[in-house]
Design an enzyme around this catalytic site. Structure first.
Site, PDB file in Angstrom:
ATOM      1  N   GLU A 125      -5.717  -3.878  38.148  1.00 42.51           N
ATOM      2  CA  GLU A 125      -4.950  -2.974  37.298  1.00 42.51           C
ATOM      3  C   GLU A 125      -5.567  -1.582  37.211  1.00 42.51           C
ATOM      4  O   GLU A 125      -5.238  -0.802  36.336  1.00 42.51           O
ATOM      5  CB  GLU A 125      -4.762  -3.566  35.898  1.00 42.51           C
ATOM      6  CG  GLU A 125      -4.093  -4.919  35.903  1.00 42.51           C
ATOM      7  CD  GLU A 125      -2.741  -4.925  36.608  1.00 42.51           C
ATOM      8  OE1 GLU A 125      -2.044  -3.902  36.559  1.00 42.51           O
ATOM      9  OE2 GLU A 125      -2.395  -5.962  37.210  1.00 42.51           O
ATOM     10  N   ASP A 216       1.104  -2.899  44.981  1.00 39.02           N
ATOM     11  CA  ASP A 216       1.340  -4.335  44.988  1.00 39.02           C
ATOM     12  C   ASP A 216       2.204  -4.777  46.171  1.00 39.02           C
ATOM     13  O   ASP A 216       3.244  -4.173  46.461  1.00 39.02           O
ATOM     14  CB  ASP A 216       2.032  -4.759  43.697  1.00 39.02           C
ATOM     15  CG  ASP A 216       1.195  -4.477  42.471  1.00 39.02           C
ATOM     16  OD1 ASP A 216      -0.028  -4.328  42.613  1.00 39.02           O
ATOM     17  OD2 ASP A 216       1.765  -4.409  41.364  1.00 39.02           O
TER      18      ASP A 216
END
Length: 417
Positions: A125, A216
């Site tokens: 993250e 991602d």
């Protein structure tokens, strides 16, 4: 002198501890498998790949041929493998020995499966805190990827973000690459030509421009509409092919290539940060609304482009105060960690040590980040993910008790707040 943009294309795949097996399988078939198969057809397109240990181990068991394709691409110089925390923790909030242990565990698995030793890592993250260079360096990492947002909060602008910098903590150094927010929003959603034009624009900006896309894998098949776009409409294969046709202006490279061939742009001391959306989510609800209102006002007044970098949300650790569920998990994990340390100081036998080693791994499973916060996909709101974390932390405690109590008649009482 030949001028071209060095383009690093890095992909990150992850599934959380406790997720349903059918979700793993659906994600594999709609995302990880078709992505790797598409990439395999373009051996000249260099790519960097990170799978969390959770996902990599699941794929190894269920789809070993996928690992074979990855190993082939590594051996032919197409793929650079990245390390990271094995169970994808927010590294800033776990003990240093777990930071190092998790990274080394994933590096070992990557080397075992692909034959290559990772030099750098994916930061879960992109939650950055200034103390991280020390433990990441101790884990054998030479570089890490964060968002360009982090650098802008440190006062740098876009013209200074076409390379990498050096961060340090108590003299331990770590190279830090900024990942382009523009590319994160345009790939795979905009026409390929727009990305090409964006990258070409850096050719004359500096002597050796380096631009990073890092995001991602799930954007290539799992996000709404992206399977149709990337595979049925062939956006992804068109992207690979188009990039290779622009060799005179754009060349795909690995992080390792850049470190070997190009000097850093200097030192940088990044503040605590994550990507902009994350820091907005970390705020209390009232403050989130006020931040959004202020950002809209800046945009309406034409001030956003110049001053937007000085407007930011909260601090990732705010999730621990915003949600009791998150704080309880975190403090349970730290409590288990303390029990392991106390038990380790009184070890006698090999059997006891083996039990504590298992307890440590169970504790680290309980550090998987998804149950500690939320984005748009649920996170801590998904009770089955929180349940899985507690199961591993409770299992760790059970193993500690087995290691520290040699007979069946015992009771421990501890008062704490």
């Amino acid at each position: 002198m030949e001028k071209f943009t060095r383009f690093i294309f890095a992909i990150h795949g992850h599934q959380p501890i406790g997720n349903f097996d059918f979700v793993f399988d659906n994600s594999y078939k709609r995302c990880y498998e078709p992505f790797i198969k598409s990439l395999f057809e373009f051996p000249q397109f260099k790519c960097c790949l990170h799978y969390s240990g959770i996902l990599l181990e699941w794929i190894r068991i269920h789809y070993p041929d996928h690992i074979g394709m990855i190993r082939t691409m590594v051996s032919r110089g197409q793929l650079e493998m990245l390390s990271g925390g094995y169970y994808e923790p927010i590294l800033a909030i776990i003990p240093d020995e777990d930071k190092i242990g998790q990274i080394k565990k994933l590096s070992q698995l990557v080397k075992k499966l692909t034959g290559t030793q990772p030099q750098g890592m994916w930061l879960a993250e992109r939650v950055w805190e200034p103390h991280l260079p020390s433990s990441l360096s101790d884990a054998g990492m030479k570089y890490v990827i964060v968002d360009d947002t982090h650098f802008k909060y440190a006062g740098l602008d876009d013209s200074e973000l076409d390379g990498y910098y050096i961060a340090e903590e108590i003299g331990k150094m770590l190279k830090v690459f900024p990942s382009s927010k523009y590319l994160r929003y345009s790939i795979p959603f905009k026409d390929v030509a727009e990305t090409i034009d964006f990258l070409k624009g850096f050719c004359d900006q500096s002597a050796y421009p380096v631009i990073v896309y890092a995001d991602d894998a799930e954007k290539f098949g799992m996000w709404p509409g992206t399977f149709e776009l990337c595979y049925n409409q062939a956006w992804l294969s068109n992207f690979f092919e188009s990039m290779l046709k622009c060799y005179d202006f754009i060349r795909t490279v690995h992080f390792a290539d850049v470190l070997r061939e190009i000097a850093s742009k200097g030192n940088v001391y990044l503040p605590t940060a994550s990507y902009a959306e994350m820091m907005e989510w970390a705020l209390p609800a009232r403050a989130t609304v006020e931040l959004q209102d202020f950002e809209k006002k800046l945009k309406t007044d034409g001030l956003s482009e110049k001053y937007g970098a000085f407007v930011r949300g909260g601090f990732w650790r705010n999730f621990l105060s915003k949600y009791p569920e998150s704080n309880n998990i975190h403090k349970k994990m730290l409590w288990v960690d303390e029990k392991i340390k106390r038990a380790s100081s009184n070890l006698i036998t090999g059997k006891q040590k083996a039990l504590l080693d298992r307890a440590t791994d169970e504790k680290r499973k309980g550090q998987c980040n998804d149950s500690y916060w939320h984005g748009v996909f649920g996170g801590l709101y998904l009770n089955h993910l929180r349940t899985a974390i507690y199961e591993h932390l409770i299992t760790a405690e059970t193993l500690i008790d087995q290691a520290t109590h040699q007979n069946s008649n015992w009771i421990d009482v501890e008062k704490m707040d």
